[in-house]
Scaffold this active site. Structure first.
Site, short mmCIF file in Angstrom:
data_model
loop_
_atom_site.label_atom_id
_atom_site.label_comp_id
_atom_site.label_asym_id
_atom_site.label_seq_id
_atom_site.Cartn_x
_atom_site.Cartn_y
_atom_site.Cartn_z
N GLU A 61 -2.75 -8.59 4.80
CA GLU A 61 -2.01 -8.83 5.94
C GLU A 61 -3.64 -8.99 6.49
O GLU A 61 -3.19 -9.68 7.37
CB GLU A 61 -1.42 -8.38 6.36
CG GLU A 61 -2.12 -6.37 6.98
CD GLU A 61 -1.83 -5.88 5.70
OE1 GLU A 61 -1.41 -4.36 5.73
OE2 GLU A 61 -1.31 -6.19 4.59
N SER A 68 1.88 -11.48 39.13
CA SER A 68 0.94 -11.01 38.83
C SER A 68 0.04 -12.54 39.28
O SER A 68 -1.92 -12.06 39.36
CB SER A 68 0.34 -10.38 37.75
OG SER A 68 0.57 -11.26 36.54
N GLY A 69 0.17 -13.35 38.90
CA GLY A 69 -0.59 -14.31 38.59
C GLY A 69 -1.14 -14.95 37.38
O GLY A 69 -2.10 -15.93 36.30
N CYS A 89 0.93 -1.02 0.21
CA CYS A 89 -0.16 -0.24 -0.16
C CYS A 89 0.89 1.12 -0.19
O CYS A 89 1.62 1.60 -0.93
CB CYS A 89 -1.23 0.08 0.97
SG CYS A 89 -2.09 1.52 0.76
N VAL A 116 -0.31 -15.23 32.57
CA VAL A 116 0.44 -15.78 31.78
C VAL A 116 1.68 -14.93 32.19
O VAL A 116 2.82 -15.43 31.89
CB VAL A 116 -0.76 -15.88 30.75
CG1 VAL A 116 0.66 -16.86 29.97
CG2 VAL A 116 -2.12 -16.66 30.54
N ASP A 117 1.63 -14.08 31.30
CA ASP A 117 3.04 -13.52 31.11
C ASP A 117 4.17 -13.54 31.77
O ASP A 117 5.03 -14.07 31.78
CB ASP A 117 3.17 -11.77 30.54
CG ASP A 117 2.09 -11.95 29.67
OD1 ASP A 117 1.30 -12.92 28.36
OD2 ASP A 117 1.23 -10.49 29.35
N SER A 118 3.99 -12.97 33.40
CA SER A 118 4.44 -13.00 34.78
C SER A 118 5.45 -14.64 35.10
O SER A 118 6.07 -14.90 35.41
CB SER A 118 4.54 -12.54 35.68
OG SER A 118 3.03 -12.37 35.95
N HIS A 156 -4.22 -4.77 1.03
CA HIS A 156 -2.93 -5.04 1.92
C HIS A 156 -3.83 -6.37 2.09
O HIS A 156 -4.55 -7.54 2.25
CB HIS A 156 -4.14 -4.79 3.48
CG HIS A 156 -4.23 -2.99 3.45
ND1 HIS A 156 -2.88 -2.76 4.63
CD2 HIS A 156 -4.31 -2.00 2.92
CE1 HIS A 156 -2.87 -1.71 4.20
NE2 HIS A 156 -3.20 -1.24 3.58
#
Length: 507
Positions: free
Chosen positions: A167, A219-220, A78, A222-224, A165
């Site tokens: 994507e 934090s409880g 684009c 997923v990430d941490s 596009h």
């Protein structure tokens, strides 16, 4: 392992390009256009993104194409295609009509970019300018019914340009076009896998940390949890985790998560700071003020506990790739919708070096890594939960009584989703306590009590989301359970807003 660089000109779709590349197990990075690209051996291709700008406006985003053309395969999308055309001596003009929406693309010439793409394939257009003359050394390879120059390529170099596009999901075979660029043009290998990521990250953490101690705030979520597990795999008991109960967690979450962390073998210190948070949040209604208060107190509590750990020189954080991307503005400071849920300020306050093992991953990739690490579905499959917790789901001042009420409502909603096997079909679900009272009738009595809203959305990484079409019978059962079991609630509503234009959270 080679990677793809995505040059961002400010398009709303840039992250989708990254998603499409990562889905093929090819690593990629997004860089703002003004940073430039230095082609090194580990770069296997470059993609130029779209943009809300016109290439003909005075302050149009620019990029040194000479730094990549002839050195690495290039795909321009684009705005990227228009910039390529203009800078290579072609012509771009304002279209007589805005070219936006679905179109049908036909390749006019055989090209590796369109291998296995069917004729009249549906694509998505979104541009106000159009390419009226191709630059010298390039030729047309595809058109739509309304756009003649829908795709072109260099006569001898691996440089391709698309006016549409690929994507977005509306381009039905866009994923195939992206695959063709990666594997047919760039000749890359699908070697970006969870197992490969774990192996390389564990080695990097060991080398960087050495014998030093690391502190991680849990934090409880997923990430941490995945970040801590990765670091623990690398350095074992050199890692100490701190889990702070801010009084704004889900029902019984503090006790349950502490037990689960101990079962994982993590060295975890639990800190009950509920009263401290509640005290400073009293009578505060502005959501941004709530976030700042919670962030400040968390830093204070965390630092008090961290100071007891002698010799710590690193701080681990569960920062993920969308956090990194959103913190880098393409064209200057971005408008703040809300403070980021990851509490800031800790590294500066504590003078610690930062370890962020997940900073290159999207949320779904974090989950894949978690499963590869052997974490249970209870951890990896957990719905996202905001750092400020229930404070931003209580749309008024925060009190212990309101927290307790919302915890009960939220627990009924989440437990019901699990009982009906709907929990894993939803990306995030929660309840919100509204600053509204409504009239109701219970038995022979007239009531004037609280209204709660239920929110459930489907998403891939939280960047966009649509409301979940939960069965009406299910919603009816949940509403009855909440009203019958939670004293103080006499009305339940369901949020059917999508992101955008709404956000997932209410505050």
């Amino acid at each position: 392992m080679k990677k793809v660089i995505i040059v961002d000109f400010g398009s709303q779709y840039t992250q989708l390009i990254a998603r499409r590349v990562r889905e093929q197990h090819v690593f990629c990075e997004i860089v703002p256009f003004h940073r430039g690209v230095e082609v090194k051996e580990d770069i296997g291709g470059v993609i130029l993104s779209g943009s809300p700008c016109s290439v003909n406006q005075e302050d149009a985003p620019d990029f040194a194409l000479d730094s990549i053309i002839g050195k690495v395969p290039v795909l321009a999308v684009c705005y990227g295609a228009q910039l390529l055309a203009k800078k290579q001596s072609g012509q771009v003009a304002r279209s007589e009509m805005r070219e936006y929406g679905r179109a049908h693309f036909n390749a006019t010439e055989k090209s590796p970019l369109f291998k296995s793409v069917t004729p009249a394939s549906q694509v998505w257009m979104s541009h106000g300018d159009t390419i009226t003359q191709l630059p010298q050394g390039y030729h047309l390879i595809g058109s739509t019914e309304t756009v003649e120059v829908a795709a072109f390529q260099h006569d001898s170099l691996p440089v391709y340009a698309l006016q549409f596009h690929p994507e977005v999901t509306h381009s039905l075979e866009g994923g195939q076009i992206v695959r063709n660029f990666l594997f047919e043009v760039c000749k890359l290998k699908p070697d970006w896998t969870p197992a490969a990521f774990i192996e390389s990250t564990v080695a990097e953490v060991r080398e960087r940390v050495g014998d030093a101690k690391v502190i991680c705030g849990l934090s409880g979520g997923v990430d941490s949890t995945v970040a801590a597990s990765l670091i623990h795999k690398a350095i074992g008991d050199q890692l100490t985790c701190i889990f702070v109960d801010n009084g704004l967690l889900r029902k019984n979450e503090y006790e349950q998560v502490l037990t689960q962390y101990e079962q994982l073998g993590l060295n975890v210190i639990g800190v009950n700071a509920k009263e401290r948070f509640w005290g400073e949040l009293a009578e505060v209604t502005d959501p941004e003020t709530k976030r700042k208060i919670i962030g400040r107190i968390f830093i204070e509590v965390f630092q008090e506990e961290a100071d007891k750990i002698k010799g710590a020189t690193f701080l681990a954080q569960g920062t993920i790739y969308p956090d990194v991307i959103e913190s880098v503005s393409v064209a200057g400071p971005s408008v703040t919708i809300k403070s980021h849920h990851n509490v800031g300020g800790l590294p500066e306050k504590m003078h610690l070096k930062v370890v962020e093992p997940l900073r290159n991953l999207f949320k779904d990739e974090v989950r894949e890594v978690g499963y590869d690490l052997g974490l249970s579905h209870d951890f990896v499959g957990r719905h996202p939960f905001p750092g400020p917790g229930l404070a931003i789901r209580i749309l008024s001042d925060v009190t212990p009584e309101k927290v307790a009420l919302l915890q009960e409502v939220d627990a009924i909603f989440i437990d019901s989703l699990k009982e009906k096997e709907l929990y894993d079909e939803v990306w995030q679900a929660f309840a919100v306590l509204l600053p509204v009272s409504s009239v109701g009738v219970m038995g022979d009595e007239r009531t004037y009590e609280n209204v709660v809203a239920l929110r459930a959305v489907g998403s891939r990484d939280g960047m966009t989301a649509d409301w979940s079409r939960l069965p009406y019978d299910f919603l009816g059962e949940v509403s009855n359970r909440i009203i019958n079991q939670v004293k103080g609630v006499n009305r339940v509503v369901y949020d059917i807003s999508s992101k955008p234009p709404a956000t997932i959270e209410w505050e």
